[in-house]
Design an enzyme around this catalytic site. Structure first.
Site, PDB file in Angstrom:
ATOM      1  N   CYS A  59      25.032  35.729 -45.910  1.00 14.97           N
ATOM      2  CA  CYS A  59      23.611  36.056 -45.739  1.00 14.97           C
ATOM      3  C   CYS A  59      22.700  35.419 -46.785  1.00 14.97           C
ATOM      4  O   CYS A  59      21.482  35.402 -46.613  1.00 14.97           O
ATOM      5  CB  CYS A  59      23.430  37.570 -45.743  1.00 14.97           C
ATOM      6  SG  CYS A  59      24.317  38.407 -44.405  1.00 14.97           S
TER       7      CYS A  59
ATOM      8  N   HIS B  85      16.141  39.006 -47.511  1.00 14.86           N
ATOM      9  CA  HIS B  85      17.076  38.955 -46.389  1.00 14.86           C
ATOM     10  C   HIS B  85      16.922  40.242 -45.591  1.00 14.86           C
ATOM     11  O   HIS B  85      16.894  41.341 -46.156  1.00 14.86           O
ATOM     12  CB  HIS B  85      18.503  38.817 -46.921  1.00 14.86           C
ATOM     13  CG  HIS B  85      19.549  39.103 -45.897  1.00 14.86           C
ATOM     14  ND1 HIS B  85      19.557  38.529 -44.642  1.00 14.86           N
ATOM     15  CD2 HIS B  85      20.636  39.926 -45.933  1.00 14.86           C
ATOM     16  CE1 HIS B  85      20.581  38.983 -43.960  1.00 14.86           C
ATOM     17  NE2 HIS B  85      21.252  39.832 -44.715  1.00 14.86           N
TER      18      HIS B  85
ATOM     19  N   ASN C  93      19.987  42.081 -38.386  1.00 19.79           N
ATOM     20  CA  ASN C  93      20.472  41.226 -39.472  1.00 19.79           C
ATOM     21  C   ASN C  93      20.992  39.926 -38.852  1.00 19.79           C
ATOM     22  O   ASN C  93      22.038  39.917 -38.208  1.00 19.79           O
ATOM     23  CB  ASN C  93      21.577  41.953 -40.234  1.00 19.79           C
ATOM     24  CG  ASN C  93      22.125  41.147 -41.404  1.00 19.79           C
ATOM     25  OD1 ASN C  93      21.919  39.946 -41.509  1.00 19.79           O
ATOM     26  ND2 ASN C  93      22.853  41.811 -42.298  1.00 19.79           N
TER      27      ASN C  93
END
Length: 329
Positions: free
Chosen positions: A123, A256, A286
């Protein structure tokens, strides 16, 4: 003769999501058919997610990257053949090899033999990729870079595991970086700690033409949460210190988009009002390395981010990896 300092500036942004939008209610229905109980309220309360997008079975990560890249290149208004570096941050490449970046190079019709490679930092991938592209440009090794975060994470999800399958979605975001005498990427800080590999991973491998081990995403949510808030605050302050700036000088924080509680916790620790944090986790879930450039592109296109604004991007992901960058847009 001393050369003047060289920077990299973002001159175009783009993004893409698949056509299949799956709301929490729809996902809950799909899971109920498997005997897994969840609800829109359960997911949204814990994560901030309301919907996500899933790619079709035949779609490739490079397809999403292509659409996002075309949008970014259109915004940058440059000659396609001037791109001399492509970096794709992804944990879900098209193939074991060749790289998804080479697949994108082919689909774009680039004929100039530019550098192209993939980067895997989970990520945090986009922060890593942007920093590396910036270093290429500062070293005068290239002039124009296409930096992409692209993922089809839905293929790594175990839909019998409610703790992970409700979190992730698919998408891509891209930026075009170009050499400039004006400051763009001002500072960055990157880190990793392999001691925490097992708290967020998809520990499968290819052997003999088959998947060995566990190829689904597994996560120790509490461990990730505790580390994430601490590490994101620390790396954000490190990047600010390198830039000789304070958090008060940041116009927009783009974390993020993993979990609204982690995002809000980091924002508060930096002393920033929540109104200065970009949030798209409710729309996309996500999307791993794609989440930051997706949020960036949305805010650029709706006018919230304008030329002259100072933004901070930051992420944490499997590895563990984490990083932050301060950017003058």
């Amino acid at each position: 003769m001393t050369q003047s300092p060289l920077y990299s500036r973002i001159i175009g942004t783009g993004s893409a999501v698949p056509p299949d939008c799956v709301t929490n209610q729809e996902l809950a229905g799909r899971l109920a058919a498997r005997g897994i109980e969840t609800s829109d309220e359960w997911i949204a309360t814990r994560t901030g997610i309301r919907q996500r997008y899933f790619a079709a079975p035949e779609a490739m990560t490079s397809d999403l990257a292509l659409t996002a890249s075309k949008n970014a290149l259109r915004a940058a208004d440059i000659d396609l053949q001037s791109i001399d570096l492509i970096i794709i941050a992804t944990s879900t490449p098209d193939f074991v090899l060749p790289s998804t970046a080479c697949a994108l190079q082919r689909k774009l019709g680039l004929r100039n033999h530019c550098i192209a490679f993939d980067l895997q930092a989970a990520c945090t991938g986009f922060v890593y990729a942007l920093t590396i592209a910036d270093q290429f440009i500062r070293a005068r090794a290239c002039q124009t870079a296409l930096v992409v975060g692209a993922e089809i994470f839905s293929r790594l999800l175990d839909f019998n595991d409610r703790s992970t399958c409700v979190l992730f979605g698919d998408g891509a975001g891209a930026v075009v970086l170009q050499a400039s005498e004006q400051a763009g990427v001002i500072s960055s800080a990157l880190h990793a700690d392999g001691r925490h590999t097992d708290i967020l991973c998809a520990p499968g491998r290819v052997s003999g033409g088959a998947i060995c081990g566990q190829a689904f995403v597994t996560m120790d949510g509490q461990a990730v949460f505790k580390l994430a808030v601490h590490l994101l605050e620390k790396v954000a302050l490190e990047a600010l210190d390198k830039a000789r700036m304070s958090a008060a000088q940041i116009d927009w924080l783009i974390p993020h988009q993993a979990n609204i509680r982690i995002m809000q916790g980091t924002c508060r620790k930096l002393g920033l009002p929540l109104e200065r944090m970009l949030v798209t986790v409710d729309q996309h879930g996500n999307t791993s390395s794609a989440s930051i450039p997706l949020a960036l592109d949305e805010a650029v296109r709706d006018g919230r981010i304008a030329r002259g604004h100072t933004i901070m991007i930051e992420g944490v992901g499997g590895g563990l990896t984490w990083g932050a960058a301060v950017i003058r847009f």
